[in-house]
Design a protein around this motif. Sequence first.
Motif, PDB file in Angstrom:
ATOM      1  N   ILE A   7      71.759  28.585  53.836  1.00  0.00           N
ATOM      2  CA  ILE A   7      71.160  28.515  55.175  1.00  0.00           C
ATOM      3  C   ILE A   7      72.098  28.697  56.188  1.00  0.00           C
ATOM      4  O   ILE A   7      73.329  28.876  55.884  1.00  0.00           O
ATOM      5  CB  ILE A   7      70.473  26.943  55.254  1.00  0.00           C
ATOM      6  CG1 ILE A   7      71.825  25.990  55.012  1.00  0.00           C
ATOM      7  CG2 ILE A   7      69.392  26.643  54.258  1.00  0.00           C
ATOM      8  CD1 ILE A   7      71.221  24.709  55.320  1.00  0.00           C
ATOM      9  N   PRO A   8      71.796  29.012  57.285  1.00  0.00           N
ATOM     10  CA  PRO A   8      72.691  29.427  58.359  1.00  0.00           C
ATOM     11  C   PRO A   8      73.916  28.383  58.452  1.00  0.00           C
ATOM     12  O   PRO A   8      75.080  28.714  58.807  1.00  0.00           O
ATOM     13  CB  PRO A   8      71.753  29.529  59.751  1.00  0.00           C
ATOM     14  CG  PRO A   8      70.411  29.625  59.209  1.00  0.00           C
ATOM     15  CD  PRO A   8      70.344  29.048  57.873  1.00  0.00           C
ATOM     16  N   ALA A   9      73.668  26.946  58.470  1.00  0.00           N
ATOM     17  CA  ALA A   9      74.717  26.111  58.732  1.00  0.00           C
ATOM     18  C   ALA A   9      75.892  26.302  57.485  1.00  0.00           C
ATOM     19  O   ALA A   9      76.867  25.734  57.652  1.00  0.00           O
ATOM     20  CB  ALA A   9      74.076  24.809  58.568  1.00  0.00           C
ATOM     21  N   ASP A  10      75.527  27.020  56.637  1.00  0.00           N
ATOM     22  CA  ASP A  10      76.405  27.051  55.494  1.00  0.00           C
ATOM     23  C   ASP A  10      77.413  28.448  55.587  1.00  0.00           C
ATOM     24  O   ASP A  10      78.557  28.476  54.904  1.00  0.00           O
ATOM     25  CB  ASP A  10      75.954  27.609  54.071  1.00  0.00           C
ATOM     26  CG  ASP A  10      74.866  26.507  53.441  1.00  0.00           C
ATOM     27  OD1 ASP A  10      75.378  25.256  53.777  1.00  0.00           O
ATOM     28  OD2 ASP A  10      73.942  26.850  53.142  1.00  0.00           O
ATOM     29  N   ARG A  11      77.349  29.342  56.717  1.00  0.00           N
ATOM     30  CA  ARG A  11      78.197  30.284  56.901  1.00  0.00           C
ATOM     31  C   ARG A  11      79.681  30.105  56.950  1.00  0.00           C
ATOM     32  O   ARG A  11      80.402  30.853  56.256  1.00  0.00           O
ATOM     33  CB  ARG A  11      77.583  31.230  58.012  1.00  0.00           C
ATOM     34  CG  ARG A  11      76.333  31.585  57.913  1.00  0.00           C
ATOM     35  CD  ARG A  11      75.906  32.413  59.035  1.00  0.00           C
ATOM     36  NE  ARG A  11      74.158  33.048  58.818  1.00  0.00           N
ATOM     37  CZ  ARG A  11      73.707  33.781  59.683  1.00  0.00           C
ATOM     38  NH1 ARG A  11      74.099  33.858  60.821  1.00  0.00           N
ATOM     39  NH2 ARG A  11      72.320  34.224  59.251  1.00  0.00           N
ATOM     40  N   GLU A  12      80.181  29.057  57.677  1.00  0.00           N
ATOM     41  CA  GLU A  12      81.486  28.981  57.979  1.00  0.00           C
ATOM     42  C   GLU A  12      82.084  28.561  56.339  1.00  0.00           C
ATOM     43  O   GLU A  12      83.361  28.713  55.891  1.00  0.00           O
ATOM     44  CB  GLU A  12      81.815  27.583  59.059  1.00  0.00           C
ATOM     45  CG  GLU A  12      81.645  28.582  60.265  1.00  0.00           C
ATOM     46  CD  GLU A  12      82.223  27.624  61.224  1.00  0.00           C
ATOM     47  OE1 GLU A  12      83.086  26.583  61.092  1.00  0.00           O
ATOM     48  OE2 GLU A  12      81.538  27.464  62.474  1.00  0.00           O
ATOM     49  N   ALA A  13      81.339  27.714  55.687  1.00  0.00           N
ATOM     50  CA  ALA A  13      81.654  27.237  54.500  1.00  0.00           C
ATOM     51  C   ALA A  13      81.774  28.203  53.246  1.00  0.00           C
ATOM     52  O   ALA A  13      82.622  28.214  52.446  1.00  0.00           O
ATOM     53  CB  ALA A  13      80.878  25.965  54.005  1.00  0.00           C
ATOM     54  N   ILE A  14      80.699  29.109  53.677  1.00  0.00           N
ATOM     55  CA  ILE A  14      80.692  30.171  52.387  1.00  0.00           C
ATOM     56  C   ILE A  14      81.893  31.200  52.736  1.00  0.00           C
ATOM     57  O   ILE A  14      82.674  31.737  51.789  1.00  0.00           O
ATOM     58  CB  ILE A  14      79.494  31.064  52.657  1.00  0.00           C
ATOM     59  CG1 ILE A  14      78.355  30.322  52.095  1.00  0.00           C
ATOM     60  CG2 ILE A  14      79.795  32.315  51.927  1.00  0.00           C
ATOM     61  CD1 ILE A  14      76.898  30.769  52.459  1.00  0.00           C
ATOM     62  N   HIS A  15      82.304  31.294  54.007  1.00  0.00           N
ATOM     63  CA  HIS A  15      83.532  32.256  54.432  1.00  0.00           C
ATOM     64  C   HIS A  15      84.691  31.625  53.968  1.00  0.00           C
ATOM     65  O   HIS A  15      85.562  32.070  53.082  1.00  0.00           O
ATOM     66  CB  HIS A  15      83.539  32.407  55.978  1.00  0.00           C
ATOM     67  CG  HIS A  15      84.785  33.280  56.491  1.00  0.00           C
ATOM     68  ND1 HIS A  15      84.376  34.724  56.702  1.00  0.00           N
ATOM     69  CD2 HIS A  15      86.203  33.053  56.658  1.00  0.00           C
ATOM     70  CE1 HIS A  15      85.466  35.358  56.963  1.00  0.00           C
ATOM     71  NE2 HIS A  15      86.448  34.482  57.063  1.00  0.00           N
ATOM     72  N   ALA A  16      84.913  30.130  53.877  1.00  0.00           N
ATOM     73  CA  ALA A  16      86.026  29.502  53.597  1.00  0.00           C
ATOM     74  C   ALA A  16      86.195  29.386  51.998  1.00  0.00           C
ATOM     75  O   ALA A  16      87.252  29.672  51.568  1.00  0.00           O
ATOM     76  CB  ALA A  16      86.064  28.160  54.034  1.00  0.00           C
ATOM     77  N   VAL A  17      85.147  29.197  51.321  1.00  0.00           N
ATOM     78  CA  VAL A  17      85.062  29.517  49.790  1.00  0.00           C
ATOM     79  C   VAL A  17      85.583  30.841  49.521  1.00  0.00           C
ATOM     80  O   VAL A  17      86.614  30.703  48.515  1.00  0.00           O
ATOM     81  CB  VAL A  17      83.476  29.385  49.224  1.00  0.00           C
ATOM     82  CG1 VAL A  17      83.408  29.990  47.712  1.00  0.00           C
ATOM     83  CG2 VAL A  17      83.088  27.948  49.401  1.00  0.00           C
ATOM     84  N   HIS A  18      85.097  31.964  49.953  1.00  0.00           N
ATOM     85  CA  HIS A  18      85.627  33.223  49.518  1.00  0.00           C
ATOM     86  C   HIS A  18      87.128  33.572  49.973  1.00  0.00           C
ATOM     87  O   HIS A  18      87.635  34.094  49.206  1.00  0.00           O
ATOM     88  CB  HIS A  18      84.767  34.293  49.784  1.00  0.00           C
ATOM     89  CG  HIS A  18      83.381  34.324  49.330  1.00  0.00           C
ATOM     90  ND1 HIS A  18      83.098  34.619  47.973  1.00  0.00           N
ATOM     91  CD2 HIS A  18      82.003  33.940  49.662  1.00  0.00           C
ATOM     92  CE1 HIS A  18      81.931  34.792  47.722  1.00  0.00           C
ATOM     93  NE2 HIS A  18      81.479  34.215  48.677  1.00  0.00           N
ATOM     94  N   LEU A  82      81.322  36.672  43.854  1.00  0.00           N
ATOM     95  CA  LEU A  82      81.056  35.268  43.495  1.00  0.00           C
ATOM     96  C   LEU A  82      82.250  34.533  43.653  1.00  0.00           C
ATOM     97  O   LEU A  82      83.263  34.932  43.108  1.00  0.00           O
ATOM     98  CB  LEU A  82      80.764  35.303  41.943  1.00  0.00           C
ATOM     99  CG  LEU A  82      80.886  34.189  41.049  1.00  0.00           C
ATOM    100  CD1 LEU A  82      79.853  33.117  41.516  1.00  0.00           C
ATOM    101  CD2 LEU A  82      80.946  34.520  39.609  1.00  0.00           C
ATOM    102  N   GLY A  83      82.256  33.689  44.378  1.00  0.00           N
ATOM    103  CA  GLY A  83      83.501  32.728  44.698  1.00  0.00           C
ATOM    104  C   GLY A  83      83.281  31.102  44.251  1.00  0.00           C
ATOM    105  O   GLY A  83      82.165  30.764  44.900  1.00  0.00           O
ATOM    106  N   VAL A  84      84.314  30.681  44.105  1.00  0.00           N
ATOM    107  CA  VAL A  84      84.081  29.179  43.801  1.00  0.00           C
ATOM    108  C   VAL A  84      85.555  28.577  44.241  1.00  0.00           C
ATOM    109  O   VAL A  84      86.743  29.393  44.123  1.00  0.00           O
ATOM    110  CB  VAL A  84      84.273  29.053  42.296  1.00  0.00           C
ATOM    111  CG1 VAL A  84      84.169  27.291  41.860  1.00  0.00           C
ATOM    112  CG2 VAL A  84      82.733  29.344  41.792  1.00  0.00           C
ATOM    113  N   LEU A  85      85.693  27.567  44.940  1.00  0.00           N
ATOM    114  CA  LEU A  85      86.966  27.228  45.411  1.00  0.00           C
ATOM    115  C   LEU A  85      87.971  26.760  44.203  1.00  0.00           C
ATOM    116  O   LEU A  85      87.376  26.400  43.293  1.00  0.00           O
ATOM    117  CB  LEU A  85      86.566  25.620  46.196  1.00  0.00           C
ATOM    118  CG  LEU A  85      85.940  25.690  47.456  1.00  0.00           C
ATOM    119  CD1 LEU A  85      85.473  24.261  48.139  1.00  0.00           C
ATOM    120  CD2 LEU A  85      86.708  26.448  48.650  1.00  0.00           C
TER     121      LEU A  85
END
Length: 171
Positions: A7-18, A82-85
């Motif tokens: 969802i749009p609210a995930d964008r920063e978290a997704i960037h940080a994960v990768h 595909l990225g995982v913390l």
Amino acid sequence: MLLRQEIPADREAIHAVHLAAFAKLSVPVVEAKLVDELREDGDLIGALSIVAERDGKVVGHVCCSPSKLGGDEKSTVGLGPLGVLPEYHASGVGSALVHAVLGAADALGYGAVVLLGDPNYYSRFGFVLAAQHGITPPVAEWAPHFQVRTLRAHTPDLKGEFRYSPAFDRL
């Protein structure tokens, strides 16, 4: 663990994960930028952009984008990144994300999912070297790591040169 569409609210978290997932593998980290550019180009397939969440925190992400295989622009998708913390590696998050995105791609009627990655990891999900299906990578040197996973809608005529979405060419 909860798996769901981005969802749009995930964008920063997704960037940080990768950024975190690939920090030791590539400098600069291109995977985070790639996801952002796929999204900006409109090439991030919403139903195939999936996050893994634990205790309300995004801990992993996988996505697919449109691709071209030979003259066909509708039957295949490119998987990645595909990225995982790092603190969640070897905990099943990556496997769950791959299973989820393959199931979703199959349900959407795609014939194949193509990726560049470690055959030792992706073979457990049914990926094989793309050459076995007559699929060639955009860069010949990728062949030992260029893989395909056929889905129910796969037909034998799905072969030829594979092209990722334009954001991949800008890396």
